[in-house]
Design an enzyme around this catalytic site. Structure first.
Site, PDB file in Angstrom:
ATOM      1  N   HIS A   1      -6.370  -6.748  -1.090  1.00 51.97           N
ATOM      2  CA  HIS A   1      -5.316  -5.759  -0.869  1.00 51.97           C
ATOM      3  C   HIS A   1      -4.157  -6.362  -0.078  1.00 51.97           C
ATOM      4  O   HIS A   1      -3.005  -5.965  -0.249  1.00 51.97           O
ATOM      5  CB  HIS A   1      -5.934  -4.580  -0.108  1.00 51.97           C
ATOM      6  CG  HIS A   1      -5.018  -3.430   0.130  1.00 51.97           C
ATOM      7  ND1 HIS A   1      -4.627  -2.563  -0.863  1.00 51.97           N
ATOM      8  CD2 HIS A   1      -4.423  -2.973   1.263  1.00 51.97           C
ATOM      9  CE1 HIS A   1      -3.844  -1.633  -0.361  1.00 51.97           C
ATOM     10  NE2 HIS A   1      -3.692  -1.858   0.923  1.00 51.97           N
TER      11      HIS A   1
ATOM     12  N   SER B   1       0.810  -1.201   0.000  1.00 51.31           N
ATOM     13  CA  SER B   1       0.000   0.000   0.000  1.00 51.31           C
ATOM     14  C   SER B   1       0.855   1.267   0.000  1.00 51.31           C
ATOM     15  O   SER B   1       1.699   1.440  -0.862  1.00 51.31           O
ATOM     16  CB  SER B   1      -0.955  -0.042   1.182  1.00 51.31           C
ATOM     17  OG  SER B   1      -2.087   0.731   0.919  1.00 51.31           O
TER      18      SER B   1
ATOM     19  N   ASP C   1      -8.647  -6.203  -5.077  1.00 52.01           N
ATOM     20  CA  ASP C   1      -8.449  -4.930  -4.375  1.00 52.01           C
ATOM     21  C   ASP C   1      -8.894  -3.783  -5.274  1.00 52.01           C
ATOM     22  O   ASP C   1      -8.577  -3.760  -6.464  1.00 52.01           O
ATOM     23  CB  ASP C   1      -6.970  -4.779  -4.014  1.00 52.01           C
ATOM     24  CG  ASP C   1      -6.654  -3.446  -3.356  1.00 52.01           C
ATOM     25  OD1 ASP C   1      -7.523  -2.920  -2.636  1.00 52.01           O
ATOM     26  OD2 ASP C   1      -5.538  -2.940  -3.551  1.00 52.01           O
TER      27      ASP C   1
END
EC number: 3.4.16.6
Length: 607
Positions: free
Chosen positions: A431, A168, A369
């Site tokens: 994710h 991320s 995601d």
């Protein structure tokens, strides 16, 4: 308040000063079995602001051909790497808020694993509240100071092959840290000292290039069928996307990490699709979450982590500095708000130089995601120039093929690679790829690090690219512990005894052959004493010694294994010695095919 401030000022004086002070002697709720060797605690990075970074280090379970260290970072900015430790790549997962179990896809199998709560103020890390960081280069400078002090405490790891991994918003942190390490190494080269051998970067569902990734929101929503063409939802989201695209064309917009007009695309989609107080989980669109959270309550393990890390016995076990009074939280809102990065350029601009300097980079994405989706990652790769080409171009107009990847008989994803950059797409993954696919993600890590387990053994996993079996990577066994050391000694003792037995059998065979040869020689010499004519017409009976006869024979050519008749050797085979007792190995059917190898700054500080 005064006492609290005083304790913070005095904390450097009472901080740990040796590796032993960081040793984790026990861990509440740990599963039965050999206890893992680990260290944890705070390292000061800025005495002026009481800036301290918290780390948790796990020693590798096995060493395969060389020592490696993997640093793991979560994103946010401001989200704790304990998410990675307990829900993704660490050795443990939480069964409930007080019981740990082993993670089957743990990344400490062949690498020392180092989790860091980064930047200051995140998780167990702390600093004065008015001194949280604002820019990526500040964060990277702190991290290099942390590593300097960490390797002073633990010099045995300073020469490990070093890898930095995360997900991320760590897609911004990791390249900046890598560049700072390279700059530090250049100074070391000039001034003397130990260079840190940085080998590779791994970024999962990373927020790397906002200009490429913002437009992917609408593309992903369309492709996944979350907004059907012709509906008002599709029309509204498309209109917002057009505004985003227009904004990205304004001067300087493509060098920003946060573009408000583009953030609205995701936010409005989540709002407009909320029904019965349920909205899409932006980290896994297969799931729903309660309204306004939209994924912030996910993964389900999250509900156990905070109670566990706030337990007094756990805090004590991890050597948390008493000056850290606020307790652990997953994501620190104040850190997130302070870290605006207004003067920082997106990390995508650093990646080409890092790759060209010899660092291998792996980008991986879970296909479900939304917030840092795979379409955006694929777009940034396609548009990036490095090492004389654009994207996965292998020559003008020719692109590196996408290879189908299967794991233990099931489709796992896609591999694509060119010029030191590898991309892996994980099927049916969110994710947080290692949360959904722990063993597959470990397999990916091992291949990227080129782990060679040939000398270790164990049960390999079946991992294939385009149907071709890859080199073995998985192995079982004891961790680095007292029990493991004892087992290793026992294994070596058995190996030595086995080798001794084999050598004895080999000597016995040689003696038998020698006796037979000697007897045959004596018998022939008695029969030919009257004058045998050799091939060269020399009278061999004139030779006066056994040695001279061997010398005459040796003057021809070397004796090869093929000179012996197998039938004659079989006659010498002792029935008490089985073939497997003196077999030295078997052919391997492994092939040589080797694939080398944000938590955006938006609405949520994600893991």
């Amino acid at each position: 308040m005064l006492l609290s401030a005083l304790s913070l000022l005095l904390s450097p004086l009472v901080s740990a000063s040796s590796a032993a002070d960081y040793y984790v002697r026990s861990l509440p709720g740990a599963p039965e079995g050999p206890f893992l060797k680990m260290h944890a605690g705070h390292i000061e990075v800025d005495p002026d602001t009481n800036g301290n970074l918290f780390f948790w280090h796990f020693q590798n379970r096995h060493i395969a051909n060389r020592q490696r260290t993997v640093i793991w970072l979560n994103g946010g900015p401001g989200c704790s790497s304990m998410d990675g430790a307990f829900m993704e790549v660490g050795p443990y997962r939480l069964q409930d808020d007080h019981t740990l179990k082993y993670n089957e896809g743990r990344w400490d199998e062949f690498a020392n694993l180092l989790f860091v709560d980064n930047p200051v103020g995140t998780g167990f890390s702390y600093a004065n509240t008015n001194s949280y960081l604002h820019e990526l280069d500040e964060m990277a400078a702190h991290f290099v100071i942390f590593l300097e002090k960490f390797f002073e405490l633990f010099p045995e790891y300073a020469n490990d092959d070093l890898y930095i991994a995360g997900e991320s918003y760590a897609g911004q942190h990791i390249p900046y840290i890598a560049k700072a390490i390279q700059d530090r190494n250049k100074g070391i080269t000039e001034n003397g000292g130990t260079k840190w051998p940085l080998k590779g970067l791994l970024i999962g569902n990373g927020w790397i290039s906002p200009a490429d990734q913002y437009p992917s929101y609408f593309k992903f929503i369309e492709r996944e069928g979350l907004a059907k063409p012709g509906t008002s939802l599709h029309h509204n989201i498309n209109a917002l996307n057009e505004v985003c695209l227009s904004k990205l064309e304004t001067p300087g917009a493509k060098n920003k990490l946060d573009v408000g007009a583009c953030e609205l695309v995701l936010q409005q989609f989540l709002d407009l699709t909320t029904e019965d107080h349920q909205c899409y989980n932006m980290y896994d669109v297969r799931l729903k979450d309660e309204a306004k959270s939209c994924g912030m309550n996910w993964p389900p393990d999250l509900k156990n982590i905070e109670p566990y890390l706030q337990r007094p016995d756990v805090v004590k076990a991890l050597n948390i500095n008493p000056a850290k009074k606020s307790g652990w939280t997953e994501c620190a809102g104040m850190v997130h708000m302070a870290f605006t990065a207004k003067n920082s350029i997106p990390s995508v601009h650093l990646l080409p130089g890092l790759i060209e300097s010899g660092i291998n980079v792996l980008l991986f994405s879970g296909d479900k995601d939304l917030i840092c989706n795979h379409i955006g990652t694929e777009t940034l790769i396609h548009n990036m120039d490095w090492k004389g080409g654009t994207g996965f171009e292998t020559s003008p107009g020719v692109w590196a093929p996408r290879h189908d990847w299967s794991f233990e008989g099931e489709p796992a994803g896609i591999y694509q690679s060119a010029r030191n950059l590898t991309y892996v797409l994980f099927y049916n993954s969110s994710h947080m790829v290692p949360f959904d696919n722990p063993r597959q993600s470990r397999d990916m890590l091992d291949r990227f690090m080129k782990v060679d387990i040939a000398s270790i053994g164990g049960q390999p996993s079946d991992s294939r690219i385009d149907g071709e079996k890859l080199p073995q990577t998985a192995v079982g066994g004891q961790a680095n512990s007292t029990a493991a050391e004892q087992n290793e000694k026992e294994r070596l003792k058995q190996t030595e005894m086995h080798a001794y037995t084999k050598s004895g059998e080999a000597v016995l065979i040689i003696v038998i052959i020698g006796v037979i040869a000697w007897g045959f020689f004596i018998w022939r010499s008695r029969r030919t004493r009257r004058g045998y004519k050799g091939v060269s017409n020399n009278d061999m009976s004139d030779s006066t010694s056994v040695l001279s006869r061997f010398q005459n024979k040796h003057s021809g050519r070397d004796v090869e294994a093929g000179d012996f008749d197998e039938a004659e050797l079989d006659q010498l085979h002792s029935p008490s010695i089985e073939r497997e007792d003196y077999a030295v190995g078997e052919a391997s059917d492994d092939d040589d095919h080797i694939i080398s190898h944000p938590e955006t700054g938006g609405n949520r500080q994600s893991s």
